[in-house]
Scaffold this motif. Sequence first.
Motif, PDB file in Angstrom:
ATOM      1  N   HIS A  83       0.831  -1.203   0.000  1.00  0.00           N
ATOM      2  CA  HIS A  83       0.000   0.000   0.000  1.00  0.00           C
ATOM      3  C   HIS A  83       0.866   1.254   0.000  1.00  0.00           C
ATOM      4  CE1 HIS A  83      -4.223  -0.949   0.036  1.00  0.00           C
ATOM      5  NE2 HIS A  83      -4.048  -1.900   0.930  1.00  0.00           N
ATOM      6  N   GLN A  87       1.462   4.364  -3.202  1.00  0.00           N
ATOM      7  CA  GLN A  87       1.290   5.808  -3.059  1.00  0.00           C
ATOM      8  C   GLN A  87       2.438   6.594  -3.694  1.00  0.00           C
ATOM      9  OE1 GLN A  87       0.690   6.650   1.103  1.00  0.00           O
ATOM     10  NE2 GLN A  87      -0.875   5.076   1.314  1.00  0.00           N
ATOM     11  N   ARG A 106      -3.039   0.587  -9.899  1.00  0.00           N
ATOM     12  CA  ARG A 106      -3.325   0.885  -8.484  1.00  0.00           C
ATOM     13  C   ARG A 106      -4.782   0.580  -8.141  1.00  0.00           C
ATOM     14  NH1 ARG A 106      -0.055   5.573  -9.866  1.00  0.00           N
ATOM     15  NH2 ARG A 106       1.998   5.393  -8.847  1.00  0.00           N
ATOM     16  N   ARG A 110      -5.936  -2.297  -5.438  1.00  0.00           N
ATOM     17  CA  ARG A 110      -6.768  -1.928  -4.282  1.00  0.00           C
ATOM     18  C   ARG A 110      -8.101  -2.667  -4.304  1.00  0.00           C
ATOM     19  NH1 ARG A 110      -4.591   4.083  -5.208  1.00  0.00           N
ATOM     20  NH2 ARG A 110      -2.898   4.058  -3.683  1.00  0.00           N
TER      21      ARG A 110
END
Length: 425
Positions: A83, A87, A106, A110
């Motif tokens: 995670h 970012q 991404r 997720r």
Amino acid sequence: MTVRVDSNSQLTPEQERVYRLRNAAERDGGTPGGFLELLAAVVADETWRQTPSGVSAEPFSSFAEFIEAKPPFGLGRRVEDVHVLLQMQHPHEAAAEFRSKMENMRSEVRRLLAEDGITGYSEQQRDRDIQAWAALDRSGSWWLAFFVACQVRSQASATPTNGESRAAGTKLSAAEFARRAGTSPERVLRYYKAWEAAHAAGAVAHGADELWPGHEPVGLPPAEDWTLYYSSRRGATTDRGALISAAAEAEGIRPTKALEVAENPTALRAAILADPRTAEAARAALKALTSEEKRSEHLEYVRQVAEEGKAQAASGQLIMLPEQVRAQVSEQLAAVAETPTDPELVSSAYDLVQELVSRAVEADPEAHATEQRARFQTALKATRKSIATIDPARFPDVVDDGLREEISALQEAVNALVASITRHT
């Protein structure tokens, strides 16, 4: 399937890719470009589903299990570490096509983790958001004004001078803040001015030029004091009061009447609810306000394109406009500069500038291809998501001739797309 793990050369092709992905996560550190690219490939072709979860050769039951499984079967990483890496930006994300690829990756990672009940939303983040909610609940609009004062720079200068706080250079213009927030610059500036008025009166300790993005919360006045600085209770001498007075005079009524109404929003609400004529007048006023905000936003768009020589296309890519196009936009800006309050003239200029930007995109083969690719990708993704909502277990129970025809037509359309790809490869 036999799994050999004693050396890299004896790994299956899928395990070899996982091995390189794990090494990239460990090697790249603060700039995980290789990791993000490999992860995008692993997700795109579902390599993780084809890799055995252990010597039993059984597939992984979830993406989270794949991440945490020990090498050479999985990444041997914590999900929270992935995670964090998500970012971080890839060095090539300035390119629209590459940025789209990374964003899709991404989003899919997720989504896969969310299916396992893992959102990456930590308890620390939850506590931070709850505290922000509590501050807003206690202080009402004061918290919003504080946030604007931290994020928005003064209109006096676009960039900080030697005498200004360095934080001013990290702030946004009111127009940019409004664009990101989906509101009008005028509304943002009303919050900004309310905060500055409170600082001038000693109600808050710090002026906007002493605050910066991410500034620690400061003491806020009581919520009931908000209208002392945001409304016209300070009279027609305030900027807001002056605007109300001028508008009242333009309508042929005494300014004190308009100021009195502005000071009593509860009374205004009661009149609107009780009297249809007042309600209709309020609706007309709100419609006019919406039109004014739209005019202001369109004018700001034309001005920004003329001054910066660039514009954002529908896909999000930033287009540098040719000098000829930029000159045409400048002409439009000059045309509306004489009568900037004319909504029809501003709207016409806005539409023409958008058309000029669209032509500039079509004239640039690379930009045009990026726009088309983005549109196709959006359409295909929407179609795939719509199909995913159909439960295959229940579908046979309700299928009829009409549904069969729709499926056949869809299959033909997909086959045609596949055939077009095959012909050009």
